[in-house]
Design a protein around this motif. Structure first.
Motif, PDB file in Angstrom:
ATOM      1  N   MET A 123      34.632  23.961 -56.532  1.00  0.00           N
ATOM      2  CA  MET A 123      34.736  24.705 -55.280  1.00  0.00           C
ATOM      3  C   MET A 123      33.512  24.484 -54.406  1.00  0.00           C
ATOM      4  O   MET A 123      33.618  24.324 -53.194  1.00  0.00           O
ATOM      5  N   LEU A 124      32.341  24.508 -55.019  1.00  0.00           N
ATOM      6  CA  LEU A 124      31.107  24.309 -54.257  1.00  0.00           C
ATOM      7  C   LEU A 124      31.121  22.969 -53.522  1.00  0.00           C
ATOM      8  O   LEU A 124      30.571  22.848 -52.418  1.00  0.00           O
ATOM      9  N   GLU A 125      31.731  21.982 -54.119  1.00  0.00           N
ATOM     10  CA  GLU A 125      31.807  20.657 -53.503  1.00  0.00           C
ATOM     11  C   GLU A 125      32.782  20.615 -52.330  1.00  0.00           C
ATOM     12  O   GLU A 125      32.756  19.678 -51.516  1.00  0.00           O
ATOM     13  N   HIS A 126      33.626  21.629 -52.242  1.00  0.00           N
ATOM     14  CA  HIS A 126      34.683  21.641 -51.229  1.00  0.00           C
ATOM     15  C   HIS A 126      34.323  22.462 -49.997  1.00  0.00           C
ATOM     16  O   HIS A 126      34.768  22.155 -48.893  1.00  0.00           O
ATOM     17  N   VAL A 127      33.517  23.521 -50.162  1.00  0.00           N
ATOM     18  CA  VAL A 127      33.344  24.521 -49.111  1.00  0.00           C
ATOM     19  C   VAL A 127      32.131  24.231 -48.229  1.00  0.00           C
ATOM     20  O   VAL A 127      31.267  23.416 -48.574  1.00  0.00           O
ATOM     21  N   SER A 128      32.078  24.933 -47.097  1.00  0.00           N
ATOM     22  CA  SER A 128      30.954  24.783 -46.161  1.00  0.00           C
ATOM     23  C   SER A 128      30.064  26.017 -46.106  1.00  0.00           C
ATOM     24  O   SER A 128      29.004  25.979 -45.480  1.00  0.00           O
ATOM     25  N   TRP A 129      30.497  27.097 -46.733  1.00  0.00           N
ATOM     26  CA  TRP A 129      29.649  28.291 -46.806  1.00  0.00           C
ATOM     27  C   TRP A 129      29.862  28.994 -48.138  1.00  0.00           C
ATOM     28  O   TRP A 129      30.941  28.921 -48.722  1.00  0.00           O
ATOM     29  N   VAL A 130      28.789  29.637 -48.619  1.00  0.00           N
ATOM     30  CA  VAL A 130      28.841  30.381 -49.879  1.00  0.00           C
ATOM     31  C   VAL A 130      28.166  31.731 -49.659  1.00  0.00           C
ATOM     32  O   VAL A 130      27.034  31.800 -49.156  1.00  0.00           O
ATOM     33  N   ASN A 131      28.866  32.777 -50.034  1.00  0.00           N
ATOM     34  CA  ASN A 131      28.343  34.135 -49.919  1.00  0.00           C
ATOM     35  C   ASN A 131      27.921  34.611 -51.304  1.00  0.00           C
ATOM     36  O   ASN A 131      28.748  34.702 -52.211  1.00  0.00           O
ATOM     37  N   PHE A 132      26.619  34.893 -51.458  1.00  0.00           N
ATOM     38  CA  PHE A 132      26.079  35.344 -52.742  1.00  0.00           C
ATOM     39  C   PHE A 132      26.321  36.839 -52.983  1.00  0.00           C
ATOM     40  O   PHE A 132      25.805  37.394 -53.957  1.00  0.00           O
ATOM     41  N   GLY A 133      27.073  37.497 -52.107  1.00  0.00           N
ATOM     42  CA  GLY A 133      27.403  38.902 -52.312  1.00  0.00           C
ATOM     43  C   GLY A 133      26.232  39.836 -52.096  1.00  0.00           C
ATOM     44  O   GLY A 133      25.232  39.503 -51.453  1.00  0.00           O
ATOM     45  N   GLY A 134      26.349  41.037 -52.638  1.00  0.00           N
ATOM     46  CA  GLY A 134      25.332  42.061 -52.457  1.00  0.00           C
ATOM     47  C   GLY A 134      24.628  42.413 -53.755  1.00  0.00           C
ATOM     48  O   GLY A 134      24.697  41.679 -54.741  1.00  0.00           O
ATOM     49  N   GLY A 135      23.962  43.559 -53.742  1.00  0.00           N
ATOM     50  CA  GLY A 135      23.243  44.022 -54.919  1.00  0.00           C
ATOM     51  C   GLY A 135      21.842  43.483 -55.051  1.00  0.00           C
ATOM     52  O   GLY A 135      21.145  43.784 -56.021  1.00  0.00           O
ATOM     53  N   HIS A 136      21.400  42.671 -54.089  1.00  0.00           N
ATOM     54  CA  HIS A 136      20.051  42.104 -54.124  1.00  0.00           C
ATOM     55  C   HIS A 136      19.066  43.145 -53.590  1.00  0.00           C
ATOM     56  O   HIS A 136      19.114  43.493 -52.416  1.00  0.00           O
ATOM     57  N   HIS A 137      18.144  43.609 -54.418  1.00  0.00           N
ATOM     58  CA  HIS A 137      17.184  44.640 -54.013  1.00  0.00           C
ATOM     59  C   HIS A 137      15.956  43.996 -53.364  1.00  0.00           C
ATOM     60  O   HIS A 137      14.816  44.234 -53.777  1.00  0.00           O
ATOM     61  N   ILE A 138      16.174  43.216 -52.339  1.00  0.00           N
ATOM     62  CA  ILE A 138      15.157  42.334 -51.775  1.00  0.00           C
ATOM     63  C   ILE A 138      13.937  43.087 -51.262  1.00  0.00           C
ATOM     64  O   ILE A 138      12.809  42.586 -51.339  1.00  0.00           O
ATOM     65  N   THR A 139      14.134  44.288 -50.740  1.00  0.00           N
ATOM     66  CA  THR A 139      13.015  45.025 -50.139  1.00  0.00           C
ATOM     67  C   THR A 139      12.303  45.945 -51.129  1.00  0.00           C
ATOM     68  O   THR A 139      11.415  46.699 -50.737  1.00  0.00           O
ATOM     69  N   ARG A 140      12.686  45.893 -52.391  1.00  0.00           N
ATOM     70  CA  ARG A 140      11.980  46.660 -53.419  1.00  0.00           C
ATOM     71  C   ARG A 140      10.617  46.028 -53.676  1.00  0.00           C
ATOM     72  O   ARG A 140      10.462  44.809 -53.595  1.00  0.00           O
ATOM     73  N   ASP A 141       9.635  46.853 -54.003  1.00  0.00           N
ATOM     74  CA  ASP A 141       8.256  46.383 -54.132  1.00  0.00           C
ATOM     75  C   ASP A 141       8.098  45.248 -55.142  1.00  0.00           C
ATOM     76  O   ASP A 141       7.303  44.335 -54.940  1.00  0.00           O
TER      77      ASP A 141
END
Length: 395
Positions: free
Chosen positions: A212-230
């Motif tokens: 699938m990765l070889e076929h598509v032009s965009w990939v959404n990694f979804g949510g749940g990423h606590h990026i702004t946590r210390d």
């Protein structure tokens, strides 16, 4: 009670959700650093935070940093289109015909949870795109069957999860035909987690879904990423994004909800009464069941400014909500001074999920909602709720 810096709880009605614009904008700077370094686009997940009066400060289309918002329903998509004014991405476990008719003019991306839903709506979308100046891009949500979630109810990849298409579901498909009209891939495995969990997930996705990765032009990694946590490992997140982009020529999307408004909001409540049960109990003018449902669902114990654990400080109380639900309790807290009627308490980190999950069970009125700036002390927006909000939900 002690209050957060510059926040005077008596400046607001009770109960009241208060979001600090200064803290939102601090989170925006962190999120934007990821965008600038990697070229990824970050979206606001409205299921986690939808205080639309703050959208001008969040949306790149106005004065913010984020490229758009992701919606789980028609109404969220409409709110995004009208108020966020950036890209609109939609995903739901299932769409009805009416949903799709309303979503198509609103959305830039629509992601499907099953192959049957995609096959059902593909002709309709193809016809719409033929007559549209801006075609809607379509994606499939996969279930990597790689579990990172610690709490099953919040784990998108638990064994019984209804979310996403499993690898076995592709086995008997003509992939060239199936992917006709598909431009994107979506997965979501995280809940309040660090970048190491994403790194492990990506290894599984790359191993099992390279076709699938070889076929598509965009990939959404979804949510749940606590990026702004210390303690969040931003360098590892960026490395993950850059690794995928180096191997596949795709646009990466992230759609955090919590990270956008993490530690940016409060819930101000008042003490109504002190009673005695097995221990002193403080009844507040709010409710875990109605206004902080994750306290009971997760479960977790939200922090109150100036409080301690049970018996850590001289005076301990169980805090109870005002609904008739027997289990409507928030937790046990201790304080430096005895609580009394009229005291104000400030629950911290209440911008995320609590506001969007409130209910009017028992006819309890929804807390007011305020947008406030700690830098100036000014209240920028205030919304009150009353009887009509309760009545109009019913017939």
């Amino acid at each position: 009670m002690h209050s957060p810096e510059k926040l005077n709880p008596f400046d607001f009605p009770s109960p009241c959700f208060v979001t600090d614009l200064a803290k939102l904008e601090k989170n925006m700077q962190i999120l934007n650093s990821v965008q600038e370094k990697t070229g990824a686009k970050i979206l606001l997940a409205l299921k986690g935070f939808a205080q639309w009066k703050s959208f001008p400060y969040l949306s790149r289309a106005m004065q913010g940093k984020l490229y758009g918002a992701c919606a789980s329903s028609v109404d969220e998509a409409r709110l995004s289109k009208e108020e966020f004014k950036g890209e609109v991405h939609a995903f739901a476990a299932g769409f009805s015909l009416q949903d799709m008719q309303e979503l198509l003019p609103l959305c830039d991306h629509i992601t499907f949870n099953s192959l049957t839903q995609w096959k059902k709506f593909r002709p309709m979308i193809a016809q719409y795109n033929q007559n549209s100046e801006k075609p809607v891009l379509c994606g499939l949500r996969i279930n990597p069957e790689h579990s990172e979630g610690a709490v099953e109810i919040y784990d998108p990849c638990s064994p019984a999860s209804r979310l996403g298409i499993r690898l076995k579901d592709f086995k008997n498909e003509n992939l060239d035909e199936l992917f006709d009209g598909i431009t994107g891939l979506h997965f979501h495995t995280l809940c309040e987690q660090n970048a190491d969990a994403l790194d492990r997930t990506l290894q599984v996705v790359e191993k099992n879904f390279a076709f699938m990765l070889e076929h598509v032009s965009w990939v959404n990694f979804g949510g749940g990423h606590h990026i702004t946590r210390d303690d969040y490992d931003i360098d590892l997140l960026c490395a993950c994004i850059e690794r995928v982009k180096a191997k596949y020529p795709v646009q990466i999307y992230l759609e955090p909800g919590e990270a956008v408004a993490l530690k940016a909001g409060y819930l101000i409540v008042s003490v109504l009464d002190i009673t005695e049960a097995d221990m002193p109990t403080a009844i507040i003018d709010s409710s875990a069941a109605c206004h902080m449902p994750d306290v009971l669902e997760m479960p977790y114990r939200p922090m109150i400014t100036g409080s301690g654990e049970q018996d850590e400080k001289p005076y301990s109380y169980r805090l109870g909500g005002k609904s008739c639900l027997a289990g409507d309790t928030v937790g046990i807290y201790s304080f430096d001074e005895e609580l009394k009627e009229g005291d104000r308490l400030v629950f911290e980190d209440m911008a995320i999920y609590s506001m969007v999950k409130t209910t009017t069970f028992n006819g309890l009125r929804l807390p007011s909602v305020a947008l406030w700036d700690s830098r100036s002390g000014k209240t920028l927006a205030m919304k009150h709720f009353g009887y009509e909000d309760f009545k109009c939900r019913l017939s």
